[in-house]
Design an enzyme around this catalytic site. Structure first.
Site, mmCIF file in Angstrom:
data_model
loop_
_atom_site.group_PDB
_atom_site.id
_atom_site.type_symbol
_atom_site.label_atom_id
_atom_site.label_comp_id
_atom_site.label_asym_id
_atom_site.label_seq_id
_atom_site.Cartn_x
_atom_site.Cartn_y
_atom_site.Cartn_z
ATOM 1 C CG HIS A 650 7.384 -10.817 -11.966
ATOM 2 N ND1 HIS A 650 7.176 -9.491 -12.265
ATOM 3 C CD2 HIS A 650 6.221 -11.256 -11.451
ATOM 4 C CE1 HIS A 650 5.941 -9.141 -11.956
ATOM 5 N NE2 HIS A 650 5.339 -10.204 -11.450
ATOM 6 C CB SER A 798 2.542 -9.219 -12.684
ATOM 7 O OG SER A 798 2.820 -8.785 -11.405
HETATM 8 C C1 4AZ Z 1 2.324 -8.707 -7.718
HETATM 9 O O1 4AZ Z 1 2.397 -9.380 -6.710
HETATM 10 C C2 4AZ Z 1 2.281 -7.225 -7.562
HETATM 11 N N1 4AZ Z 1 1.401 -2.592 -6.084
HETATM 12 C C3 4AZ Z 1 2.125 -6.424 -8.678
HETATM 13 C C4 4AZ Z 1 2.078 -5.065 -8.531
HETATM 14 C C5 4AZ Z 1 2.213 -4.501 -7.285
HETATM 15 C C6 4AZ Z 1 2.334 -5.285 -6.177
HETATM 16 C C7 4AZ Z 1 2.382 -6.658 -6.313
HETATM 17 C C8 4AZ Z 1 2.152 -3.014 -7.170
HETATM 18 O O2 4AZ Z 1 2.239 -9.192 -8.842
#
Ligand code: 4AZ
Length: 848
Positions: A650, A798
């Site tokens: 993503h 992420s």
């Molecule tokens: C994001 O928006 C994201 N709480 C990554 C991890 C989590 C929430 C959002 C996990 O990249």
């Protein structure tokens, strides 16, 4: 040249030369410092051993005879001390030991010491000589100058204790600050007017015979600058050295020393740094001793205008060393204490989160309206001494003294509308200090609208009886009536039903993990739900039909059949041992379980995050920051080897005009610790190729995984190192501890972090997670978090790693940060791409 592209700067295994243009040791010393690998002919080995054994026995015998039977055997004893002098003013020339002014005053000090020692029969009998090392301005009202010296005595072994006593008898009695005029019986002919002398035997590690280089450097810190251990960062520090850096600030200032990197050998008996609030290594003025890869604050402040940094190393092992910034700050720069009259506020020890300076005292007088009382809650408390009486460094709240390192969240209340809080540090060994919040309250209603814990903490009422220990003492979970969605533990606590049988001891007495087996006593529960007799477990036969009865056996067996739970060796045979890869034991007949294991370790160590803490540089060497050129950090990634990174699919999806799928939009920052602060170990690379999983589904986040190929190999270094990939059958059970790392937002909707953050979470059982995340968790996903809330990955994390340390100490990549329902919400764990599911895909696409 692009600084960042210089790649590796430090070679852990290279037997490096010193940079001879370096300010430290002269090139001539190099030959002493080389470590020579000894080469011996096999023929001589046996004879050598016999002769050595004979020599050792003879030596031992001689030593026993010398030390126990002969009372006239003498040893050299060196004392390090300081002398406060009243009638001499400090001259700038005294900073230079080669100046004539230094020499003539040093001579007077040596004469004076001889005179002082002559008044004591023990001292005068064994005294050999003194040498003066440095001078500084005096810092107590009565001394105008301080001399730092070494005195040497040659003493029969049985007399050593009496020498220590005689030396200490020269000091003023404990607690007295007075001049000891008269005590030293100085005659009018004395050339110097001496106020006091303090000395102690030198740290024996500093007088090791094996130390081949002893050297001192004088540094004036006025302009600020950087100290480095010799060779840093290109090569390891030299063996067998004792180095001193004497740091001086202008009068009326203190010295500040901030370590940016500090990595030494783990054993302080071998290599260490020690910092003193003095210009000589006097134990009474020692502020800290550090070795290994320390985790606490590494910022230190002196009480006056001098500080000494020492580095001692042994004969072996190579470690990078340190880099530290020095500066000076006016003594008046941070006043602590005072009168506080607001209804609430916060206080902290001076210079928090740096270590507080020694010899510091502050008093805060809090006064609130007459009808109220005051309560203070310590959110950080690190005052490192442990005696009950807290004689050294302490915080005193009214009449209660506190010290040690375990008082976080302690609440203390006053019995009137005033409270006095005193902080005191003595002259040695400092720590990080404290932060505290104070608040006025009405005595008959200490927690208006909130629940009062037994330890006086006030918490939100909704947190009472919710299964979580929010008070810290469990009192919010006592005496609860469980509702239909909760189970009752034997200890009386209520816990959500979905926590039953999740592998974690939620009750505290394990009652939520009892009776989880569907099988009868004496039977083993297979992972597929079958029940088999306990004796059939680990017998080399697949009795469960899914291999699970053979997967957690102490001894590794070669199995007839492979299954989803057994490790497949390179030769196609399967073995019964759980997680055998890279565990330092060869389990497969062909050794393939230990192939490709240059991963998951932290070189030089033996052994968007919400609710996290700052990590240390080099602690997560596989962590990568992925930048969009001209925009900065966007996602995390992990180093798989010198060429390949792994991230989330993503992260590499086009979004409107942002072409995130294009390799030329990205740059990877490897070995980074603080965003926008690069150093010798940071490497920037362009991306040659991005391979996102062909079945990535942006709606469900299924198959959220992508590979990135660097356009040029990186040389691994202490801050860039691969993480181990788990085999497809590697088991990460519910309840296992894992770490998340990243520069993502530090709270939901918040901004990204500057310094790499880390947080401890736990793997969450798949069934529990499905229930919590309304069935959106698929087989290629893994959940981890802290269900209480407050700790999680968030936007910007992420693609980054979910790291799990195996029993051998190697770190495995269990997951990639993928998605979640907000960040750090209670009962909403983070969802991660389950790497075991994609091990084959990674191999197919990248060959790793
Ligand atoms: C994001 O928006 C994201 N709480 C990554 C991890 C989590 C929430 C959002 C996990 O990249």
């Amino acid at each position: 040249m692009d600084f960042l592209d210089s790649g590796q700067k430090f070679s852990p295994t290279r037997d490096t030369d010193w940079d001879t243009t370096h300010q430290f040791l002269p090139a001539a010393d190099n030959k002493h410092l080389e470590k020579k690998p000894g080469r011996r002919r096999t023929l001589w080995v046996g004879l050598g051993l016999v002769l050595s054994a004979a020599a050792v026995s003879l030596l031992t015998g001689l030593l026993v005879w010398h030390y126990h039977l002969r009372s006239d055997v003498r040893v050299k004893r060196v004392y390090i001390g300081s002398m406060g002098i009243r009638d001499q003013n400090f001259l700038p020339e005294y900073e230079d030991p080669s100046s004539p002014q230094f020499s003539s005053l040093a001579k007077l000090v040596s004469q004076q010491l001889k005179l002082i020692y002559s008044k004591n029969s023990v001292l005068t009998k064994y005294f050999q000589g003194s040498s003066v090392q440095a001078f500084s301005e005096g810092d107590s009202g009565s001394d105008s100058l301080v001399a730092y010296y070494e005195s040497e005595f040659d003493i029969p072994v049985p007399q050593e204790a009496s020498l220590d006593e005689a030396i200490q008898s020269l000091e003023p009695p404990a607690g007295s600050q007075q001049s000891q005029k008269g005590r030293l019986l100085l005659k009018p002919v004395d050339a110097l007017s001496v106020n006091n002398v303090f000395s102690r035997a030198i740290d024996p590690r500093m007088s090791r015979k094996s130390l081949v280089v002893r050297k001192s450097f004088n540094v004036h810190v006025r302009e600020g600058g950087v100290l480095r251990s010799p060779g840093f960062p290109d090569s390891s520090y030299p063996p067998s050295v004792y180095l001193q850096w004497r740091l001086r600030a202008d009068p009326g200032h203190r010295v500040r020393l901030d370590f940016h990197t500090l990595i030494l050998e783990d054993d302080c008996q071998q290599d260490f740094i020690k910092i003193y609030d003095s210009l000589a290594p006097i134990e009474l003025r020692s502020l800290t001793e550090q070795c290994g890869y320390p985790h606490g604050s590494l910022s230190f402040l002196s009480s006056g205008n001098v500080m000494l940094l020492t580095l001692v190393t042994n004969e072996e092992k190579n470690f990078p060393g340190f880099r530290a910034n020095y500066s000076q700050i006016p003594l008046t720069a941070q006043k602590c204490g005072g009168t506080l009259s607001g209804d609430k506020g916060s206080i902290s020890s001076p210079f928090f989160p740096s270590n507080y300076p020694p010899k510091t005292s502050c008093v805060w007088n809090i006064e609130v309206p007459v009808e109220k009382f005051v309560k203070v809650q310590f959110s950080k408390f690190l005052l490192g001494n442990h005696s009950d009486q807290c004689p050294d460094d302490y915080v005193q709240v009214d009449n209660k003294r506190l010290c040690g390192r375990k008082l976080k969240n302690t609440v203390i209340t006053s019995q009137s509308n005033t409270m006095s809080i005193k902080f005191n540090s003595d002259s040695s060994y400092v720590d990080q200090g404290f932060t505290a919040e104070y608040e006025a309250f009405v005595p008959n209603n200490p927690c208006p609208g909130r629940f009062q814990c037994t330890n006086n903490l006030c918490i939100n009422q909704t947190l009472q009886c919710d299964g979580w220990n929010d008070c810290g003492d469990g009192s919010d979970e006592d005496n609860c009536v469980c509702d239909a969605s909760q189970m009752k533990c034997k200890n009386g606590r209520c816990k959500p039903r979905f926590w039953e049988c999740d592998g974690a001891d939620d009750c505290g007495d394990r009652t939520d993990e009892e009776n989880c087996e569907k099988c009868k006593p004496g039977e083993f529960s297979c992972r597929n739900g079958n029940c088999i007799p306990e004796e059939s477990k680990c017998n080399g036969e697949d009795d469960c039909s899914d291999g699970s009865d053979e997967s957690k056996c102490e001894k590794s067996l070669v199995l007839q059949q492979c299954s989803a739970f057994t490790f497949r060796c390179g030769n196609g045979r399967c073995i019964s041992k759980l997680n055998p890869e890279c565990d330092e034991e060869q389990d497969c007949g062909d050794g393939s379980d230990e192939d490709n294991c240059q991963c998951g370790t932290r070189p030089y160590r033996s052994s968007r995050i919400v609710g996290g803490q700052i990590s240390r540089e080099g602690e997560w060497p596989w962590q990568v920051s992925l930048h969009i050129k001209g925009k900065g950090h966007v996602c995390g990634a992990s180093v798989l080897n010198h060429r390949w990174l792994l991230t989330a699919a993503h992260c590499v999806q086009d979004s409107g005009s942002d072409k995130y799928s294009q390799p030329d939009q990205w740059e990877a920052m490897l070995g980074l610790h603080v965003q926008s602060q690069t150093n010798e170990w940071t490497v920037r690379r362009n991306i040659k190729r991005i391979i996102a999983h062909e079945d990535y589904n942006p709606m469900t986040y299924n198959n959220d995984i992508a590979l990135m190929e660097l356009d040029e190999d990186v040389t691994l270094n202490q801050n860039i190192w691969p993480i181990c990939l788990p085999s497809p059958t590697h088991d990460f059970p519910g309840g296992q501890v894992a770490w998340i790392t990243g520069w993502g937002a530090t709270r939901e909707g918040g901004s990204v972090a500057l310094v790499l953050q880390k947080a401890e979470v736990r793997i969450i059982n798949g069934t529990v997670c499905k229930n919590l995340m309304s069935d959106e968790v698929s087989a290629g996903m893994l959940c981890a978090g802290v269900l209480k809330g407050g700790v999680d990955a968030c936007q910007g994390d992420s693609g980054g790693p979910l790291s799990v340390t195996g029993p051998s100490g190697r770190v495995f990549l269990a997951g990639l940060v993928s998605w979640g329902d907000g960040c750090a919400r209670r009962n909403k764990p983070g969802v991660y791409t389950r790497i075991t599911r994609y091990r084959g895909w990674i191999k197919e696409q990248s060959g790793v």
